[in-house]
Scaffold this active site. Sequence first.
Site, PDB file in Angstrom:
ATOM      1  N   HIS A 441       0.815  -1.231   0.000  1.00  0.00           N
ATOM      2  CA  HIS A 441       0.000   0.000   0.000  1.00  0.00           C
ATOM      3  C   HIS A 441       0.844   1.275   0.000  1.00  0.00           C
ATOM      4  O   HIS A 441       2.034   1.234   0.224  1.00  0.00           O
ATOM      5  CB  HIS A 441      -1.032  -0.008   1.141  1.00  0.00           C
ATOM      6  CG  HIS A 441      -0.487   0.083   2.529  1.00  0.00           C
ATOM      7  ND1 HIS A 441      -1.288   0.409   3.601  1.00  0.00           N
ATOM      8  CD2 HIS A 441       0.756  -0.129   3.034  1.00  0.00           C
ATOM      9  CE1 HIS A 441      -0.559   0.403   4.695  1.00  0.00           C
ATOM     10  NE2 HIS A 441       0.666   0.082   4.381  1.00  0.00           N
ATOM     11  N   GLU A 442       0.196   2.347  -0.315  1.00  0.00           N
ATOM     12  CA  GLU A 442       0.838   3.665  -0.476  1.00  0.00           C
ATOM     13  C   GLU A 442       1.969   3.615  -1.513  1.00  0.00           C
ATOM     14  O   GLU A 442       3.002   4.266  -1.353  1.00  0.00           O
ATOM     15  CB  GLU A 442       1.380   4.204   0.867  1.00  0.00           C
ATOM     16  CG  GLU A 442       0.496   4.016   2.089  1.00  0.00           C
ATOM     17  CD  GLU A 442      -0.889   4.617   1.987  1.00  0.00           C
ATOM     18  OE1 GLU A 442      -1.216   5.220   0.944  1.00  0.00           O
ATOM     19  OE2 GLU A 442      -1.676   4.460   2.932  1.00  0.00           O
ATOM     20  N   GLY A 443       1.732   2.859  -2.576  1.00  0.00           N
ATOM     21  CA  GLY A 443       2.746   2.724  -3.632  1.00  0.00           C
ATOM     22  C   GLY A 443       3.542   1.449  -3.437  1.00  0.00           C
ATOM     23  O   GLY A 443       4.300   1.352  -2.484  1.00  0.00           O
TER      24      GLY A 443
END
Lengths: 600, 600
Positions: A441-443
Amino acid sequence: MGSKMICRNDLDFLLYQVIDTDELVSLERFAEHGRETFNAALDTAESIAIDYFAPHAAELDENEPRFDGERVELIPQVKEALDQYYGAGFGAATQDYELGGMQLPFTVSVACKAIFSAANISTLAYASLSGANANVIGAFGSESQQRLYRQPLLDGRFTGTMALTEPQAGSSLGDIATTAEPMVDGDYRLRGSKIFISAGDHELSENIVHLVLARIKGAPEGVKGLSLFLVPKYLVNEDGTLGPRNDVVLGGLIHKMGYRGTTSTILNFGEQGGAVAYLVGEPHRGLAYMFQMMNEARVGVGVGAVGLGYAAYRHALDYARERLQGRPPESKDASSSPQPIIAHADVRRMLLAAKSYVEGGLCLSLYGAQLADRKAWSADAAERERAAMLLDLLTPVLKSWPSRYCLEANSLAIQVHGGYGYSRDYPVERLYRDNRLNPIHEGTEGIQSLDLLGRKIMMHDGGSFKLLCDEIQVTIESTRCDSRIREFAESLQAALDRFRDTTKALSNLLREGDAKHALANSSLYLDAFGHLVVAWLWLRQAQAALAMQAASGSESEAFCHGKHMACQYFFRWELPRIEHSCHLLRALDTTCLAMPVDSF
Amino acid sequence: MGSKMICRNDLDFLLYQVIDTDELVSLERFAEHGRETFNAALDTAESIAIDYFAPHAAELDENEPRFDGERVELIPQVKEALDQYYGAGFGAATQDYELGGMQLPFTVSVACKAIFSAANISTLAYASLSGANANVIGAFGSESQQRLYRQPLLDGRFTGTMALTEPQAGSSLGDIATTAEPMVDGDYRLRGSKIFISAGDHELSENIVHLVLARIKGAPEGVKGLSLFLVPKYLVNEDGTLGPRNDVVLGGLIHKMGYRGTTSTILNFGEQGGAVAYLVGEPHRGLAYMFQMMNEARVGVGVGAVGLGYAAYRHALDYARERLQGRPPESKDASSSPQPIIAHADVRRMLLAAKSYVEGGLCLSLYGAQLADRKAWSADAAERERAAMLLDLLTPVLKSWPSRYCLEANSLAIQVHGGYGYSRDYPVERLYRDNRLNPIHEGTEGIQSLDLLGRKIMMHDGGSFKLLCDEIQVTIESTRCDSRIREFAESLQAALDRFRDTTKALSNLLREGDAKHALANSSLYLDAFGHLVVAWLWLRQAQAALAMQAASGSESEAFCHGKHMACQYFFRWELPRIEHSCHLLRALDTTCLAMPVDSF
């Protein structure tokens, strides 16, 4: 089997001997602070983490949030823990005094976050997201957005989300299809569907503030047409009281491998005509605004990964010290007493690897946080710029290195426990499952690697990277004359030189426009870069340990020797691996690129 | 989202082009067999796996076995699947015709096991353990043990377990404390507690046959005092009918991270005075007997790990081909259509790595199985001895390499799926959780590494290792003249030479009695050895692919090119890592050994 926290000796060492957090007090922003207030915050965090966060972590995992069609139910301890968190001021820890904040350095709040993450990351996530959300509104929101939403977010009355991902777009934000239609009153009506929205629905707060990326009708395609909207679950009247329910509907909960206590949601906006949405800042600048939140979230992902790995390491350490089993290879006398498994070289290998990952990761997170403090609050503009350049450059590493290697620490902690580690009666398997989200998550790691090599390295004409190399060189110069750590200084010099050459070659290729070949093996580059940076920070730890031992003598001997040995492990066992990565990168190896789809 | 199986093209290629399974037919044991019967068995396995094993894998994971205080309940599909398995003859696949068996080569049964594991390893485990259990009784049991227990185990009426581990002893079998007291009737009364006993209780069969390691009162300490006992859940009358319940009580179920459908139990023997136990074979030879079962189980663990990784790889491959997201780095036009993510170099890297692990692991398992067939059934005594030496040497690798690297394939498969991979709506997270057991049970990685370096390498005065090196050298000689694969042949030669030197140095140290230093980094040795062996088998795959393409032309071009590319990936990206491991091993690096316990 009590909860395992970040070791406070280690935290003190990193904050005060390695990162030199004391220096922050010289900045006007933190003038009223000092070790006493910092330690008080850490003490409070630790005590709330132990008393309110850790005790329900396993129960929350076993009893994940349920949606009964109307409401999302969570076990009550989540709310109790968050009440303690907000009651003690952690919701506004870094905020201005006049906003009810403590004006703590981000560095100290990141240290607190490591403590809370180690205890129970799922419960913490509700607060972390809310804080980052409040910061975006604080930076870019209108006066009324600040008044109506920011303060309740800091108080914990409201909670927040960041709503980027859509089912069809994933990492490709340019393909976001949620639309915002301008209304005569100046507001917007939002329609679209978002997925994987953490904390997207629950009953923990009076209201939920969604920060949503959407495209105003007629806006350009791609990321340049994205705007940021504030979309509350309940509309808020001018006097701050809650109005009617907005047109935001929970489409469903996503059930995950771990991190189960944080709801992951599908949110449908505007199914009944359009969700009321307020533009944040200017149109078409949404991605830049969101990246303020995203960059904070990425540092947060990193330190969360550290907390989860660190807790697992400490559990494994306790287990290995207490568990009696087997005998040393040189004495196989069956009538002798079994020894603690920590006596076995291979168990020590696993623990030492885990130590090098989690303590290295914590140092990395704190270093990054300190850059954020200097970027925001240094009196000197050049110093602010310098810190900003380093922080930008390192953000992909701050996010991805702990997500990969502290997760590996979790896996090692399972292995140290043997069969018990695989059972749900011990916490290490849960900590592993929780941490497995962090490389995603978050990239994802892939996205971080493209950000690093394709953008960050090239920024300022390579100036940020040069700045970092200079910093590393300073450490090398100050350590290579000390025979106790010369070996590491020399290894770091060789690795730095090698990595700099590799970077130059890839940068040249990028300048020539051959992104395809230059970026093909970007994940190797990210990994090697992370190892270089963490090796550098390990050398700083070893250096600081020598200084501390000289000052404090035998009292800290075992601790300081442990730092030296973990540094030695990292330099002998880990850093040399980047050699082969640099070789593949420089050779522009095309194996992966050239693999035809139908040959899999 | 159908179930993903082992690719049959790949299996055919490995069996018939690489491993030369056809040759087995020349052995008298398999004289009535041929590709037709082998393929019929594989077809049947695939069809049962698809129709009966795969469909309930997720449901079984979500509804793990429950103990109501009286009985252990499982969802009914487990029994239905096992009925199909036994009905088709897989319970006795490798057994003699006169025992109702198919007399299939172990190689083919291992291929079938890969297929069933990919579909649902938890359900398969009940049958696998029973088969191994029957083999021990077949090899060492008395006439009456064979008559009363072996046949029902092969038919699936009874199931079996292997009960070694005790709570206080774990991997240290010499510390087993379960006792067996001889009775006047010649049988024994057994008392003690065992833990982590897979399939230790359930209602899937009429009876459960526990093979238990215990110490006859007065026996020597350590592993030399262990005997093997057959302890049925229900006593069996002379006519084969079931008698009263034996004194074996389920102490509790262990709830695991994955592999949830296979019960993991605590078994208490003799709480009501003593469990009736029958000595298998001679006293004090229990460990040797158990190792017959254990070695088969270790090969089984390896191929199970392959199946789980392979299924995940195939899921990821399908997902990557279908999922549209992002654009290539050289064309960032926002209005262009998104491409399948398999077009991204980093996704291809993950898939290629996974392919090299799971197809390499499958080749390794089949190679090991073929050695077992030759060891058992070759007409030539020297050939039997040769196969036995190689199989013994390689058993730690057969168990541990797939457990490590096919698990890594599972993690990569999650990563390819992004957020979806972390959700329980997709199978890849379950497959990961299932596979995480494999580096732990039937001897952890640490135990395997000590077995390899401390025992196997030293056996026959290094003769087994020399035999393997000779085999590898043969492949190098037959490939180095072909310019298409010369690069790999030369890399393999360099790696072999390096590894041989390292082995020699460590062997000398062991002969000098310095086990402490020689074995300190044994896990590095195991890992490097595994990579060397798998690289060798990848070169054999590349060589076979060239031959096949020459024979079949364009029909198999994409497939054969894929084999070549996966080989290239393994040689360029993976094999060079052993260089650094050999360096640390030769340097006798003491970092881990020297880390003081109180410095962690």
